[in-house]
Motif scaffolding. Structure first.
Motif: not given
Ligand code: ZN
Ligand code: CU
Length: 479
Positions: A180-198
């Protein structure tokens, strides 16, 4: 003509948000066959619904039920609330499309253990759901953190060009297979380092696949306006709808600020498609996060791998017992789960009543002492907030858990009591419906949910028993 089911004399709340009305509703096969003031026909099963509300089955748009719907297909915590569809894969973590090489990274460990992750494609996941035949329908998002974990050797850095390309390719395939789509969990350390551009690069895939973007924001604390800006920017870049997950203002110094965040929603909604979901409690729950440890409010430990015996106690009690600081005790408990009393009730009410807000439980089905939202979120909105507190009319409450949600997640022919639509239905007593699950006794089915039908099959009824399992895997309708 003999129907399979006839619900007689019911009050229909059809999920559109429009007024309720009295009618008879007939079901034939897996569809709603007729709706009329009085249906002069016979049925295999004739149900007198006098004084009861017939509504579309509820859609839980925010869940972490990915693996549990397969491992425990009766799925009593959800079907007992009148939920007939769960959306899994939220907060950046999904079982679909995930391959685990070593340890399960936080917070993917909320879903299950390494051996439970065995669905490298959406097709593999869909097949497993169909084999298990759960009581509820299942649709899945694809987790950004899951994709990162597939492609990266180290989650605590931004993805490089090749890794982003590989993630895009996986997301494209997932969308082709009905995600149905994509989800993010940007607050978690495992995703926090990803950039907005990513994330933007991934969002480009969504436009082509007509997917949506849901996000556990990079922060629900002081920087929340920046975090919302980031989410909306990603949506604009990909030209896709944005759903802000479990919208809240967390942390004592942040209380009251939903006035600001909802004002921002109001401004942005003029130009782009945005919405949010919310659970009806002023306490949150997730894995234990050292950054969120504070003496400002109570934190209850729900599980701990090294110290399972402390589940249900507050971090303060545990720390006192061990003669340690909160931080020292927290470190000793890791990995662990927690409930944080980190919200202001007025913020919860403001978000719940906001016209763009859907209901999602965010329940955590593997916790031994789960947050009561797992068993109580939907009836709590109907009973406590709508009937008792009069926060909004029942028609609005039902709309936020059915018609609005189906439209948002593009679930074809669901979310309304309408002729020709799937017979996902719930019959409940508007006088007695309420959440029974509490923080001290959280695994209790709701009161007042009289019958739940999924795809025309009676699935839950008297004595709080699951009597049918007819859930399907819901692929994106554009496919
Ligand atoms: Zn989340
Ligand atoms: Cu979540």
């Amino acid at each position: 003509m003999k129907f399979d089911y006839l619900f007689r004399n019911v009050t229909v709340i059809d999920g559109s948000g429009g007024p309720q009305y009295r009618a008879d509703v007939a079901v034939q096969g897996d569809r709603i066959a007729q709706i009329a003031p009085a249906i002069d026909a016979q049925a295999e099963h004739d149900i007198d619904g006098s004084g009861k509300v017939l509504a579309p089955g509820f859609i839980d748009v925010h869940t972490h039920d990915d693996i549990n719907v397969i491992r425990m297909p009766e799925y009593l915590p959800k079907i007992s609330q009148g939920i007939t569809t769960v959306i899994v894969g939220n907060c950046g973590i999904s079982a679909a499309m995930a391959t685990i090489k070593n340890d399960v990274p936080d917070p993917m460990n909320l879903l299950g253990e390494a051996e439970h992750f065995k669905y490298p494609t959406v097709d593999a996941y869909a097949h497993a759901v169909e084999q298990a035949c759960p009581a509820v329908n299942v649709g899945t998002l694809i987790g950004h953190t899951a994709l990162r974990n597939n492609q990266m050797d180290d989650l605590f850095r931004p993805a490089n060009h090749d890794e982003i390309q590989a993630m895009r390719q996986q997301l494209r395939l997932a969308l082709e297979q009905g995600a149905l789509g994509l989800s993010t969990g940007l607050a978690y350390a495992s995703a926090f380092q990803s950039t907005t551009e990513e994330v933007m690069a991934l969002a480009e895939e969504l436009a082509a696949g007509k997917g949506i973007y849901t996000t556990h924001l990079r922060s629900e604390f002081e920087p929340i306006l920046d975090a919302l800006d980031e989410a909306f920017r990603i949506g604009r870049h990909g030209k896709v709808p944005v759903v802000v997950s479990h919208h809240k203002c967390a942390g004592a110094s942040n209380w009251g600020r939903t006035v600001e965040t909802l004002k921002l929603f109001d401004k942005v909604r003029q130009q782009q498609d945005v919405s949010c979901d919310c659970y009806p409690y002023s306490a949150s729950s997730s894995t234990l996060d050292m950054k969120q440890i504070t003496a400002d409010f109570d934190i209850i430990i729900t599980w701990s791998t090294p110290h399972p015996e402390v589940a249900g106690q507050t971090l303060k009690q545990i720390a006192d017992g061990w003669s340690m600081t909160l931080e020292e005790a927290g470190a000793k408990l890791m990995p662990a789960g927690a409930i944080y009393y980190n919200m202001d009730e007025r913020d919860v009410r403001r978000v719940l009543s906001y016209p763009l807000t859907m209901i999602g439980s965010d329940g955590l089905p593997n916790d031994p002492m789960p947050h009561p939202r797992l068993w109580g979120a939907f009836p709590r909105v109907l009973g406590h907030y709508s009937r008792d507190e009069q926060l909004f009319p029942l028609t609005v409450a039902v709309h936020k858990m059915t018609g609005m949600s189906a439209a948002r997640f593009q679930l074809a022919d669901r979310g309304l009591v309408k002729c020709g639509y799937y017979a996902d239905l719930v019959l409940f007593d508007p006088q007695t419906v309420r959440d029974v699950a509490s923080f001290s006794d959280p695994q209790r089915p709701a009161a007042g949910i009289e019958a739940v039908m999924v795809n025309g099959v009676m699935s839950y009824g008297q004595n709080n028993k699951v009597i049918g399992r007819a859930g399907r895997f819901l692929r994106h309708q554009a496919q």
